[in-house]
Design a protein around this motif. Structure first.
Motif, PDB file in Angstrom:
ATOM      1  N   LEU A 129       6.932  10.732   0.615  1.00 15.57           N
ATOM      2  CA  LEU A 129       6.965   9.508   1.414  1.00 15.57           C
ATOM      3  C   LEU A 129       6.229   9.722   2.736  1.00 15.57           C
ATOM      4  CD1 LEU A 129       7.811   6.665   2.089  1.00 15.57           C
ATOM      5  CD2 LEU A 129      10.080   7.534   2.740  1.00 15.57           C
ATOM      6  N   THR A 130       6.452  10.878   3.364  1.00 13.14           N
ATOM      7  CA  THR A 130       5.741  11.185   4.606  1.00 13.14           C
ATOM      8  C   THR A 130       4.242  11.231   4.370  1.00 13.14           C
ATOM      9  OG1 THR A 130       7.593  12.428   5.542  1.00 13.14           O
ATOM     10  CG2 THR A 130       5.392  12.949   6.378  1.00 13.14           C
ATOM     11  N   LEU A 131       3.818  11.849   3.270  1.00 10.37           N
ATOM     12  CA  LEU A 131       2.396  11.922   2.955  1.00 10.37           C
ATOM     13  C   LEU A 131       1.816  10.530   2.733  1.00 10.37           C
ATOM     14  CD1 LEU A 131      -0.032  13.726   2.416  1.00 10.37           C
ATOM     15  CD2 LEU A 131       0.695  13.902   0.027  1.00 10.37           C
ATOM     16  N   ALA A 132       2.578   9.658   2.065  1.00  9.15           N
ATOM     17  CA  ALA A 132       2.112   8.286   1.849  1.00  9.15           C
ATOM     18  C   ALA A 132       1.960   7.546   3.175  1.00  9.15           C
ATOM     19  CB  ALA A 132       3.090   7.552   0.925  1.00  9.15           C
ATOM     20  N   LEU A 133       2.949   7.688   4.055  1.00 11.25           N
ATOM     21  CA  LEU A 133       2.894   7.025   5.360  1.00 11.25           C
ATOM     22  C   LEU A 133       1.717   7.532   6.186  1.00 11.25           C
ATOM     23  CD1 LEU A 133       6.705   7.049   6.294  1.00 11.25           C
ATOM     24  CD2 LEU A 133       5.338   5.074   5.595  1.00 11.25           C
ATOM     25  N   VAL A 134       1.532   8.847   6.210  1.00  8.16           N
ATOM     26  CA  VAL A 134       0.440   9.431   6.987  1.00  8.16           C
ATOM     27  C   VAL A 134      -0.905   9.006   6.416  1.00  8.16           C
ATOM     28  CG1 VAL A 134      -0.686  11.606   7.611  1.00  8.16           C
ATOM     29  CG2 VAL A 134       1.788  11.378   7.825  1.00  8.16           C
ATOM     30  N   THR A 135      -1.023   8.974   5.102  1.00  9.59           N
ATOM     31  CA  THR A 135      -2.290   8.601   4.473  1.00  9.59           C
ATOM     32  C   THR A 135      -2.660   7.162   4.785  1.00  9.59           C
ATOM     33  OG1 THR A 135      -1.910  10.179   2.666  1.00  9.59           O
ATOM     34  CG2 THR A 135      -3.523   8.427   2.287  1.00  9.59           C
ATOM     35  N   PHE A 154       4.845  10.010  -6.855  1.00  7.50           N
ATOM     36  CA  PHE A 154       6.070  10.282  -7.613  1.00  7.50           C
ATOM     37  C   PHE A 154       5.803  10.357  -9.107  1.00  7.50           C
ATOM     38  CE2 PHE A 154       8.986   8.372  -4.141  1.00  7.50           C
ATOM     39  CZ  PHE A 154       8.978   9.599  -3.477  1.00  7.50           C
ATOM     40  N   ALA A 155       4.758   9.666  -9.569  1.00  9.44           N
ATOM     41  CA  ALA A 155       4.458   9.660 -11.003  1.00  9.44           C
ATOM     42  C   ALA A 155       3.912  11.003 -11.477  1.00  9.44           C
ATOM     43  CB  ALA A 155       3.464   8.547 -11.326  1.00  9.44           C
ATOM     44  N   VAL A 156       3.334  11.765 -10.558  1.00 12.36           N
ATOM     45  CA  VAL A 156       2.784  13.075 -10.920  1.00 12.36           C
ATOM     46  C   VAL A 156       3.880  14.128 -10.760  1.00 12.36           C
ATOM     47  CG1 VAL A 156       0.999  14.785 -10.427  1.00 12.36           C
ATOM     48  CG2 VAL A 156       0.529  12.343 -10.106  1.00 12.36           C
ATOM     49  N   PRO A 157       4.181  14.916 -11.799  1.00 11.32           N
ATOM     50  CA  PRO A 157       5.194  15.973 -11.659  1.00 11.32           C
ATOM     51  C   PRO A 157       4.847  16.927 -10.526  1.00 11.32           C
ATOM     52  CG  PRO A 157       4.582  15.659 -13.966  1.00 11.32           C
ATOM     53  CD  PRO A 157       3.623  14.843 -13.155  1.00 11.32           C
ATOM     54  N   ALA A 158       5.873  17.398  -9.843  1.00 10.27           N
ATOM     55  CA  ALA A 158       5.669  18.254  -8.676  1.00 10.27           C
ATOM     56  C   ALA A 158       4.793  19.475  -8.983  1.00 10.27           C
ATOM     57  CB  ALA A 158       7.017  18.679  -8.093  1.00 10.27           C
ATOM     58  N   LEU A 216       0.831  -1.209   0.000  1.00  5.04           N
ATOM     59  CA  LEU A 216       0.000   0.000   0.000  1.00  5.04           C
ATOM     60  C   LEU A 216       0.864   1.258   0.000  1.00  5.04           C
ATOM     61  CD1 LEU A 216      -2.851  -0.912   2.525  1.00  5.04           C
ATOM     62  CD2 LEU A 216      -3.020  -0.699   0.042  1.00  5.04           C
ATOM     63  N   VAL A 217       1.876   1.289   0.862  1.00  6.85           N
ATOM     64  CA  VAL A 217       2.741   2.467   0.940  1.00  6.85           C
ATOM     65  C   VAL A 217       3.482   2.677  -0.373  1.00  6.85           C
ATOM     66  CG1 VAL A 217       4.727   3.493   2.107  1.00  6.85           C
ATOM     67  CG2 VAL A 217       3.001   2.294   3.433  1.00  6.85           C
ATOM     68  N   ASP A 218       4.054   1.598  -0.906  1.00  9.28           N
ATOM     69  CA  ASP A 218       4.803   1.711  -2.165  1.00  9.28           C
ATOM     70  C   ASP A 218       3.886   2.160  -3.304  1.00  9.28           C
ATOM     71  OD1 ASP A 218       7.056   0.914  -0.834  1.00  9.28           O
ATOM     72  OD2 ASP A 218       6.942  -1.173  -1.493  1.00  9.28           O
ATOM     73  N   GLY A 219       2.672   1.616  -3.332  1.00  7.39           N
ATOM     74  CA  GLY A 219       1.749   1.988  -4.397  1.00  7.39           C
ATOM     75  C   GLY A 219       1.346   3.445  -4.318  1.00  7.39           C
ATOM     76  N   PHE A 220       1.013   3.908  -3.132  1.00 13.40           N
ATOM     77  CA  PHE A 220       0.632   5.310  -2.981  1.00 13.40           C
ATOM     78  C   PHE A 220       1.815   6.221  -3.261  1.00 13.40           C
ATOM     79  CE2 PHE A 220      -2.691   8.111  -1.676  1.00 13.40           C
ATOM     80  CZ  PHE A 220      -2.060   9.232  -1.149  1.00 13.40           C
ATOM     81  N   GLN A 221       2.990   5.812  -2.812  1.00 17.86           N
ATOM     82  CA  GLN A 221       4.188   6.620  -3.069  1.00 17.86           C
ATOM     83  C   GLN A 221       4.491   6.683  -4.561  1.00 17.86           C
ATOM     84  OE1 GLN A 221       7.579   5.252  -0.893  1.00 17.86           O
ATOM     85  NE2 GLN A 221       8.933   6.844  -1.652  1.00 17.86           N
TER      86      GLN A 221
END
Length: 280
Positions: free
Chosen positions: A93-99, A46-50, A37-42
């Protein structure tokens, strides 16, 4: 005279050993699922440009806050600052972990809170457990998490879920209990089923209180990021930890500032999801 020492520590060690021996396969599967789940959300972040993600986040804030241009501009400038500081990847990564942590915590807290609101024995049984979870120092949660799941993001998520769950559960319970009795009686008079009363009366009326619990859950999850970095969770918390270890004030301050920016954005979003007329 010294009283006899109770073997509490030894009993806990025996329990942990038993769990590792007989339930290790279940823990491994659960850990792999969380890591997926974390890797997928991350990967999605990352796939979306900043710049695109900054724009989408600003539009989300603008829409959720009912066209508050100031907050939308703050969101854009804050995220651009995080990007310019070179902290975009740790922030994502922090956003993925928190989500992931928040979703797991709410998936348990809200149904259990609703159940506790309708069952006094369950409420009485949960009260000391929640008191224990909220008063136990957050560092203590890291010990069993590391024992069962090793180092990395997964034990950080587990510790964060345990740490952030109680407020959401308590406020869900409180919100359902505070629904006016007159509304329940009207629903009964119209022949509403328990499911209809829950989803059409109790939850809509209690939604502002429930969302306050969601907000607290997210804030506690973010506050746990620095502590979870001690067991390899990574993200902005790790940048803060490295800054402390190196006595690098600038590095620690920049990472802390990025955490604050993300916290403010998430706080404003969750505070404004419920329209004002529903919370009155």
């Amino acid at each position: 005279m010294q009283p006899p020492e109770l073997p509490v520590g030894e009993a806990v060690e025996v329990l942990v050993a038993w769990i590792e021996k007989h339930l290790g396969w279940l823990l491994d599967g659960f850990g792999e699922g969380l890591q997926f789940l974390v890797d997928g959300f991350q990967d999605i972040l990352f796939a979306v440009p900043a710049p695109v993600l900054v724009f989408l986040a600003s539009m989300l804030v603008w829409f959720v806050t009912r066209h508050n241009a100031g907050l939308a501009v703050f969101t854009a400038l804050g995220l651009l600052l995080v990007w310019s500081l070179g902290l975009w990847d740790p922030a994502m990564l922090t956003l993925a972990l928190v989500t992931v942590s928040t979703i797991l915590a709410l998936a348990v807290a809200i149904p259990v809170g609703i159940g506790a609101a309708g069952s006094e024995p369950l409420n009485a049984a949960l009260r000391p457990v929640l008191d224990f979870m909220q008063t136990m120092p957050s560092f203590v949660y890291l010990i069993p998490a590391v024992i069962f799941f090793g180092l990395g993001s997964v034990p950080g998520i587990i510790a964060t879920v345990v740490f952030a769950m109680p407020p959401a559960l308590r406020l869900t319970n409180l919100g359902i209990r505070q629904v006016p009795r007159e509304l329940i009686e009207v629903a009964d008079a119209f022949g509403a089923t328990p499911r209809q009363k829950l989803f059409k009366v109790q939850i809509p009326v209690a939604l502002p209180t429930i969302m306050a619990g969601v907000n607290q859950c997210i804030m506690l999850a973010l506050s746990m990021t620095v502590i979870a970095s001690m067991i390899g969770a990574g993200g902005l918390g790790y940048q803060v930890l490295v800054g402390i270890q190196r006595v690098d004030i600038g590095m620690g301050f920049e990472a802390g500032l990025a955490i604050v920016i993300i916290a403010i954005i998430l706080d404003r979003i969750t505070q404004n999801i419920v329209p004002q007329h529903e919370s009155q």
